[in-house]
Design a protein around this motif. Structure first.
Motif, mmCIF file in Angstrom:
data_model
loop_
_atom_site.group_PDB
_atom_site.id
_atom_site.type_symbol
_atom_site.label_atom_id
_atom_site.label_comp_id
_atom_site.label_asym_id
_atom_site.label_seq_id
_atom_site.Cartn_x
_atom_site.Cartn_y
_atom_site.Cartn_z
ATOM 1 N N ASP A 70 0.830 -1.207 0.000
ATOM 2 C CA ASP A 70 0.000 0.000 0.000
ATOM 3 C C ASP A 70 0.869 1.264 0.000
ATOM 4 O OD1 ASP A 70 -2.438 1.283 -0.139
ATOM 5 O OD2 ASP A 70 -2.636 1.478 2.032
ATOM 6 N N LEU A 71 1.979 1.195 -0.743
ATOM 7 C CA LEU A 71 2.895 2.324 -0.851
ATOM 8 C C LEU A 71 2.699 2.999 -2.199
ATOM 9 C CD1 LEU A 71 5.338 3.971 0.209
ATOM 10 C CD2 LEU A 71 6.814 2.269 -0.890
ATOM 11 N N TYR A 72 2.385 4.289 -2.169
ATOM 12 C CA TYR A 72 2.249 5.057 -3.402
ATOM 13 C C TYR A 72 2.853 6.438 -3.150
ATOM 14 C CZ TYR A 72 0.211 5.597 -8.060
ATOM 15 O OH TYR A 72 0.049 5.746 -9.410
ATOM 16 N N GLN A 73 4.176 6.466 -3.116
ATOM 17 C CA GLN A 73 4.906 7.693 -2.811
ATOM 18 C C GLN A 73 5.366 8.330 -4.117
ATOM 19 O OE1 GLN A 73 4.962 8.622 0.359
ATOM 20 N NE2 GLN A 73 5.853 10.604 -0.222
ATOM 21 N N LYS A 74 4.781 9.477 -4.460
ATOM 22 C CA LYS A 74 5.043 10.110 -5.754
ATOM 23 C C LYS A 74 6.038 11.263 -5.674
ATOM 24 C CE LYS A 74 0.572 10.224 -5.888
ATOM 25 N NZ LYS A 74 -0.843 10.540 -6.215
ATOM 26 N N GLN A 75 6.397 11.681 -4.474
ATOM 27 C CA GLN A 75 7.415 12.722 -4.298
ATOM 28 C C GLN A 75 7.990 12.579 -2.903
ATOM 29 O OE1 GLN A 75 4.603 15.949 -5.155
ATOM 30 N NE2 GLN A 75 4.833 16.632 -3.023
ATOM 31 N N SER A 76 9.273 12.944 -2.765
ATOM 32 C CA SER A 76 9.897 12.739 -1.466
ATOM 33 C C SER A 76 11.213 13.501 -1.368
ATOM 34 C CB SER A 76 10.160 11.248 -1.229
ATOM 35 O OG SER A 76 10.631 11.021 0.093
ATOM 36 N N LYS A 77 11.671 13.708 -0.132
ATOM 37 C CA LYS A 77 13.014 14.175 0.169
ATOM 38 C C LYS A 77 13.395 13.617 1.529
ATOM 39 C CE LYS A 77 14.051 18.244 1.599
ATOM 40 N NZ LYS A 77 14.268 19.705 1.688
#
Length: 220
Positions: A70-77
Motif C-alpha cells: 500500500d505504498l504510493y509515494q510520488k514525491q519525497s526528500k
C-alpha cells in the motif's frame, strides 16, 4: 506519524519490508545515516543495496508504487537535511496526495542517497547523489533543490546558470557526464528541472555559461 499493529510477531524476513515501506514513505534513512541498511520491496527484493551503494548511504529517500504494501509515494526528500533534493513524479505538489501523476507499473522504485559532501566547489558542488531505478521505468521526474542552498555557498556570474549534472559514474569525468541541464526557478524559492533517470546514475549541481551568452554561428 503512523503506527502499525500485527496479529503476530513479524518474521525476520518480514520486518525489513515494513521498515522499508515506512522509510520510503517518510524520507527516513534506515539504520545509521551513512551506513544504513538494505531497502526492500514488498516481495523482499532489494531496491537499495547498501554494499553496492557504499559512500552514498546518507539521507536516503525514494518514490515508489508497491501495491502489496500500500505504498504510493510520488514525491519525497530526506527528512535529515533541509538542503536535500526533492524529487517528484512529473511535478512536485504541496502534498504527495496532490500529485496526480501515475506510475506505469507496480513495483517501480526510484531511490537515491548522497555522499554527504558540502555544497561548495568551483564548477560543481562536492555533494553528489547516486540514484537507482528498479522495476519497469519511472519515467520523467522533477528534481528540485532550495535556491539558497546553491546561492549561499556556490556563487555564479550573471552570465552563468546553475545546472543539474548527470553522469554514469561517481568520478564525473568528461567521458562519463551524459547530461548538463539548466535549472529554473519555480517561483517558490527552489531551482528545478526535469529528468528521466534510467538504471543507475549519479548526479550533482554545477554552473555553466548561459546558452544565450555562447557564440552561436548561423549556418543557414
Amino acid at each position: 506519524a503512523e503506527i502499525l499493529t500485527y496479529a503476530k510477531q513479524l518474521l525476520p524476513h518480514e520486518r525489513p519490508r515494513v521498515e522499508s515501506y515506512l522509510a520510503i514513505k517518510y524520507g527516513i534513512t534506515l539504520g545509521v545515516n551513512g551506513t544504513s541498511q538494505d531497502y526492500v520491496n514488498s516481495g523482499g527484493i532489494i531496491v537499495w543495496n547498501v554494499a553496492e551503494n557504499s559512500g552514498f548511504n546518507y539521507n536516503i529517500a525514494g518514490i515508489a508504487k508497491d501495491i502489496n504494501s500500500d505504498l504510493y509515494q510520488k514525491q519525497s526528500k530526506s527528512v535529515n537535511d533541509a538542503n536535500e533534493v526533492t524529487i517528484g513524479l512529473g511535478v512536485i505538489s504541496l502534498t504527495n496526495s496532490a500529485n496526480i501523476n501515475q506510475f506505469n507499473q507496480d513495483l517501480d522504485y526510484l531511490v537515491w542517497g548522497s555522499n554527504n559532501g558540502t555544497f561548495t566547489a568551483v564548477t560543481r558542488i562536492n555533494r553528489k547523489w547516486k540514484i537507482v531505478e528498479n522495476g519497469t521505468d519511472v519515467e520523467t521526474v522533477i528534481v528540485s533543490i532550495p535556491q539558497n542552498t546553491l546561492t549561499t555557498s556556490f556563487s555564479k556570474l550573471d552570465s552563468e546558470e546553475y545546472t543539474l549534472v548527470v553522469a554514469d559514474d561517481l568520478g564525473f569525468g568528461n567521458e562519463s557526464i551524459i547530461d548538463v541541464v539548466p535549472l529554473k526557478s519555480d517561483g517558490n524559492g527552489n531551482l528545478t528541472t526535469w529528468y528521466d533517470f534510467d538504471g543507475t546514475k549519479y548526479f550533482t549541481f554545477g554552473k555553466a555559461p548561459k546558452l544565450e551568452d555562447k557564440n552561436l554561428v548561423n549556418i543557414a
